[in-house]
Design a protein around this motif. Structure first.
Motif, PDB file in Angstrom:
ATOM      1  N   LEU A 197       0.848  -1.189   0.000  1.00  0.00           N
ATOM      2  CA  LEU A 197       0.000   0.000   0.000  1.00  0.00           C
ATOM      3  C   LEU A 197       0.885   1.242   0.000  1.00  0.00           C
ATOM      4  O   LEU A 197       1.757   1.386   0.846  1.00  0.00           O
ATOM      5  N   ALA A 198       0.675   2.101  -0.951  1.00  0.00           N
ATOM      6  CA  ALA A 198       1.444   3.349  -1.015  1.00  0.00           C
ATOM      7  C   ALA A 198       0.480   4.517  -0.867  1.00  0.00           C
ATOM      8  O   ALA A 198      -0.500   4.619  -1.603  1.00  0.00           O
ATOM      9  N   VAL A 199       0.756   5.358   0.100  1.00  0.00           N
ATOM     10  CA  VAL A 199      -0.075   6.533   0.321  1.00  0.00           C
ATOM     11  C   VAL A 199       0.707   7.744  -0.169  1.00  0.00           C
ATOM     12  O   VAL A 199       1.848   7.960   0.231  1.00  0.00           O
ATOM     13  N   LYS A 200       0.089   8.495  -1.035  1.00  0.00           N
ATOM     14  CA  LYS A 200       0.757   9.657  -1.616  1.00  0.00           C
ATOM     15  C   LYS A 200       0.659  10.851  -0.688  1.00  0.00           C
ATOM     16  O   LYS A 200      -0.158  10.895   0.226  1.00  0.00           O
ATOM     17  N   ARG A 201       1.521  11.839  -0.942  1.00  0.00           N
ATOM     18  CA  ARG A 201       1.575  13.032  -0.092  1.00  0.00           C
ATOM     19  C   ARG A 201       0.227  13.737   0.011  1.00  0.00           C
ATOM     20  O   ARG A 201      -0.173  14.175   1.089  1.00  0.00           O
ATOM     21  N   LYS A 202      -0.474  13.885  -1.106  1.00  0.00           N
ATOM     22  CA  LYS A 202      -1.772  14.566  -1.075  1.00  0.00           C
ATOM     23  C   LYS A 202      -2.777  13.793  -0.227  1.00  0.00           C
ATOM     24  O   LYS A 202      -3.580  14.394   0.486  1.00  0.00           O
ATOM     25  N   GLN A 203      -2.716  12.473  -0.308  1.00  0.00           N
ATOM     26  CA  GLN A 203      -3.613  11.662   0.506  1.00  0.00           C
ATOM     27  C   GLN A 203      -3.287  11.823   1.992  1.00  0.00           C
ATOM     28  O   GLN A 203      -4.188  11.941   2.822  1.00  0.00           O
ATOM     29  N   MET A 204      -2.003  11.827   2.312  1.00  0.00           N
ATOM     30  CA  MET A 204      -1.606  12.021   3.711  1.00  0.00           C
ATOM     31  C   MET A 204      -2.014  13.408   4.206  1.00  0.00           C
ATOM     32  O   MET A 204      -2.460  13.554   5.340  1.00  0.00           O
ATOM     33  N   ALA A 205      -1.868  14.406   3.359  1.00  0.00           N
ATOM     34  CA  ALA A 205      -2.268  15.760   3.739  1.00  0.00           C
ATOM     35  C   ALA A 205      -3.769  15.820   3.999  1.00  0.00           C
ATOM     36  O   ALA A 205      -4.217  16.458   4.960  1.00  0.00           O
ATOM     37  N   ALA A 206      -4.552  15.158   3.155  1.00  0.00           N
ATOM     38  CA  ALA A 206      -6.010  15.143   3.336  1.00  0.00           C
ATOM     39  C   ALA A 206      -6.381  14.442   4.638  1.00  0.00           C
ATOM     40  O   ALA A 206      -7.257  14.901   5.378  1.00  0.00           O
ATOM     41  N   GLU A 259      -5.643  16.826   7.479  1.00  0.00           N
ATOM     42  CA  GLU A 259      -6.642  17.895   7.622  1.00  0.00           C
ATOM     43  C   GLU A 259      -7.905  17.375   8.306  1.00  0.00           C
ATOM     44  O   GLU A 259      -8.470  18.062   9.156  1.00  0.00           O
ATOM     45  N   VAL A 260      -8.333  16.174   7.955  1.00  0.00           N
ATOM     46  CA  VAL A 260      -9.520  15.590   8.596  1.00  0.00           C
ATOM     47  C   VAL A 260      -9.238  15.344  10.078  1.00  0.00           C
ATOM     48  O   VAL A 260     -10.065  15.644  10.936  1.00  0.00           O
ATOM     49  N   GLN A 261      -8.054  14.830  10.367  1.00  0.00           N
ATOM     50  CA  GLN A 261      -7.683  14.579  11.763  1.00  0.00           C
ATOM     51  C   GLN A 261      -7.629  15.887  12.551  1.00  0.00           C
ATOM     52  O   GLN A 261      -8.094  15.961  13.686  1.00  0.00           O
ATOM     53  N   LEU A 262      -7.066  16.925  11.955  1.00  0.00           N
ATOM     54  CA  LEU A 262      -7.016  18.236  12.604  1.00  0.00           C
ATOM     55  C   LEU A 262      -8.425  18.739  12.899  1.00  0.00           C
ATOM     56  O   LEU A 262      -8.719  19.180  14.010  1.00  0.00           O
ATOM     57  N   ARG A 263      -9.301  18.672  11.905  1.00  0.00           N
ATOM     58  CA  ARG A 263     -10.682  19.125  12.105  1.00  0.00           C
ATOM     59  C   ARG A 263     -11.367  18.325  13.206  1.00  0.00           C
ATOM     60  O   ARG A 263     -12.042  18.882  14.075  1.00  0.00           O
ATOM     61  N   ASN A 264     -11.190  17.005  13.198  1.00  0.00           N
ATOM     62  CA  ASN A 264     -11.825  16.168  14.219  1.00  0.00           C
ATOM     63  C   ASN A 264     -11.299  16.493  15.613  1.00  0.00           C
ATOM     64  O   ASN A 264     -12.076  16.563  16.568  1.00  0.00           O
ATOM     65  N   LYS A 312       0.394  27.231   8.747  1.00  0.00           N
ATOM     66  CA  LYS A 312       0.605  25.838   8.352  1.00  0.00           C
ATOM     67  C   LYS A 312       0.641  24.882   9.524  1.00  0.00           C
ATOM     68  O   LYS A 312       0.299  23.720   9.378  1.00  0.00           O
ATOM     69  N   SER A 313       1.084  25.345  10.681  1.00  0.00           N
ATOM     70  CA  SER A 313       1.209  24.430  11.821  1.00  0.00           C
ATOM     71  C   SER A 313      -0.155  24.181  12.455  1.00  0.00           C
ATOM     72  O   SER A 313      -1.047  25.037  12.420  1.00  0.00           O
TER      73      SER A 313
END
Length: 118
Positions: free
Chosen positions: A2-11, A14-19, A57-58
């Motif tokens: 399984l390879a997770v790309k940078r954009k997927q990790m960023a998304a 962001e969901v984790q931050l919002r939660n 950004k932080s």
């Protein structure tokens, strides 16, 4: 594999931050726990997007801004000259910007408490 790309990790981030923000604010800011979850998520998504556009950004800087907005309202925070200056100063570190937002929030809360007789 399984390879997770940078954009997927960023998304995911962001969901984790919002939660995490929704959980924290719901527990510690009066009135937010009564908001429907989809409305709170939408408001936090908008705040996070605004922060990202403003160069915050932080997670700490975004969380500091979100807390200020939750306490005092998006318009008051976004329209305050001190906050405008913090957001415009992209040469300062993320930590410095977060600390300035936190200091603004503490001062504004102190002013609020004094007007309430507390």
């Amino acid at each position: 594999m399984l390879a997770v790309k940078r954009k997927q990790m960023a998304a995911i981030g962001e969901v984790q931050l919002r939660n995490n923000l929704a959980d924290f604010l719901g527990r510690h800011v009066d009135g937010l726990s009564s908001l429907p979850l989809d409305r709170l998520d939408a408001e936090l998504d908008a705040i996070i997007a605004y922060c990202r556009k403003a160069g915050l950004k932080s997670q700490r800087a975004v969380a500091s801004y979100a807390l200020a907005c939750s306490l005092f309202g998006n318009q008051r925070v976004a329209g305050d000259p001190s906050i405008i200056g913090v957001l415009a100063d992209r040469s300062s570190s993320q930590l410095d910007r977060a600390l300035l937002i936190e200091m603004w929030t503490a001062a504004a809360y102190g002013d609020y408490r004094r007007t309430q007789g507390g």
